[in-house]
Design a protein around this motif. Structure first.
Motif, PDB file in Angstrom:
ATOM      1  N   LYS A  57     -12.531 -63.736  18.476  1.00  0.00           N
ATOM      2  CA  LYS A  57     -13.429 -63.627  17.327  1.00  0.00           C
ATOM      3  C   LYS A  57     -12.895 -62.552  16.387  1.00  0.00           C
ATOM      4  N   LEU A  58     -12.595 -62.931  15.165  1.00  0.00           N
ATOM      5  CA  LEU A  58     -12.059 -61.986  14.194  1.00  0.00           C
ATOM      6  C   LEU A  58     -13.210 -61.310  13.457  1.00  0.00           C
ATOM      7  N   GLN A  59     -13.283 -59.987  13.564  1.00  0.00           N
ATOM      8  CA  GLN A  59     -14.363 -59.231  12.942  1.00  0.00           C
ATOM      9  C   GLN A  59     -14.227 -59.198  11.420  1.00  0.00           C
ATOM     10  N   ASP A  60     -15.380 -59.105  10.746  1.00  0.00           N
ATOM     11  CA  ASP A  60     -15.412 -59.021   9.278  1.00  0.00           C
ATOM     12  C   ASP A  60     -14.682 -60.193   8.624  1.00  0.00           C
ATOM     13  N   ALA A  61     -14.777 -61.357   9.235  1.00  0.00           N
ATOM     14  CA  ALA A  61     -14.118 -62.547   8.700  1.00  0.00           C
ATOM     15  C   ALA A  61     -15.102 -63.702   8.703  1.00  0.00           C
TER      16      ALA A  61
END
Length: 246
Positions: free
Chosen positions: A218-222
């Motif tokens: 899970k890519l944060q702030d995306a």
């Protein structure tokens, strides 16, 4: 009776040339094979049409170093074309790691013509299958964001044994398959999605999590196009996954 006067040959030739030019201008333009060279990075991108009726346009990067056995085929979402993988530097990064990288324009996007085959699930799987054969891609890793799930998932269900890996990025079309169908697929899979994508990412995850051989990043702030919002983290996750496969 007075005879009909004839036009001089020069005038006839000029008229013929004019008609030819007008006819040419009236025809739809075809995508032309192109070659880009990034001299500063010693990277050459080859782009052209496949030699079949698939009407797929592609961008290809040959490995700069001794190639690994892996080939990576990148599809794209609705708002993008194959150019996004050049723009983000993905093709270059894959090449520098020794992978053969190919980014496709789906039918009706970028330089690819619309295709009647794209109207059906079977047709889309056939289309992708034919393109891989045209490009002599043996057993690739398939990267599939968003809309491209309409192509990647039918192909995965039919021919997952011909994939070295699968990288779904909040793909569409997961609702068309059952938990059982996903659980039967043993292809190594990296599920990528943006933490801010509360729509399609969460919907697709409900089915994709049943793939038995998967990991999740899970890519944060995306958001939905997480690779665009966090390209560094995206490339790190993708290359780590590929390196383990190779």
């Amino acid at each position: 009776m007075q005879g009909t006067s004839k036009l001089p040959k020069g005038v006839l030739l000029a008229l013929g040339l004019l008609i030819t030019i007008l006819l040419y201008l009236g025809l739809p333009s075809l995508p032309q094979p192109l070659i880009w060279t990034w001299n500063s990075d010693n990277v050459t991108i080859l782009a052209g049409l496949t030699h079949s009726n698939s009407s797929i346009f592609y961008r290809e990067v040959q490995p700069l170093h001794k190639p690994h056995r892996l080939e990576v085929v990148l599809l794209h979402g609705k708002a993008f074309t194959s150019h996004i993988w050049q723009q983000l530097g993905t093709l270059e990064k894959l090449s520098r790691r020794g992978y053969r990288a190919i980014a496709l324009d789906l039918p009706g996007f970028g330089n690819s013509f619309p295709s009647p085959a794209a109207r059906t699930e079977a047709g889309r799987a056939d289309l992708l299958d034919q393109v891989l054969q045209d490009l002599k891609v043996k057993k690739p890793v398939l990267v599939s964001p968003s809309l491209s799930g309409h192509y990647a998932l039918p192909f995965l269900m039919r021919a997952h044994g011909r994939l070295n890996g699968f990288v779904p990025i909040a793909p569409t079309f997961t609702e068309n398959y059952t938990q059982k169908q996903f659980s039967d697929i043993k292809t190594p899979t990296l599920i990528l999605y943006g933490a801010l994508d509360k729509g399609l990412a969460q919907e697709s995850l409900q089915k994709l999590r049943h793939l038995p051989n998967h990991s999740t990043v899970k890519l944060q702030d995306a958001g939905h196009a997480c690779y665009l919002h966090q390209p560094h983290d995206f490339h790190d996750a993708l290359l780590t996954f590929l390196d383990k496969l190779s």
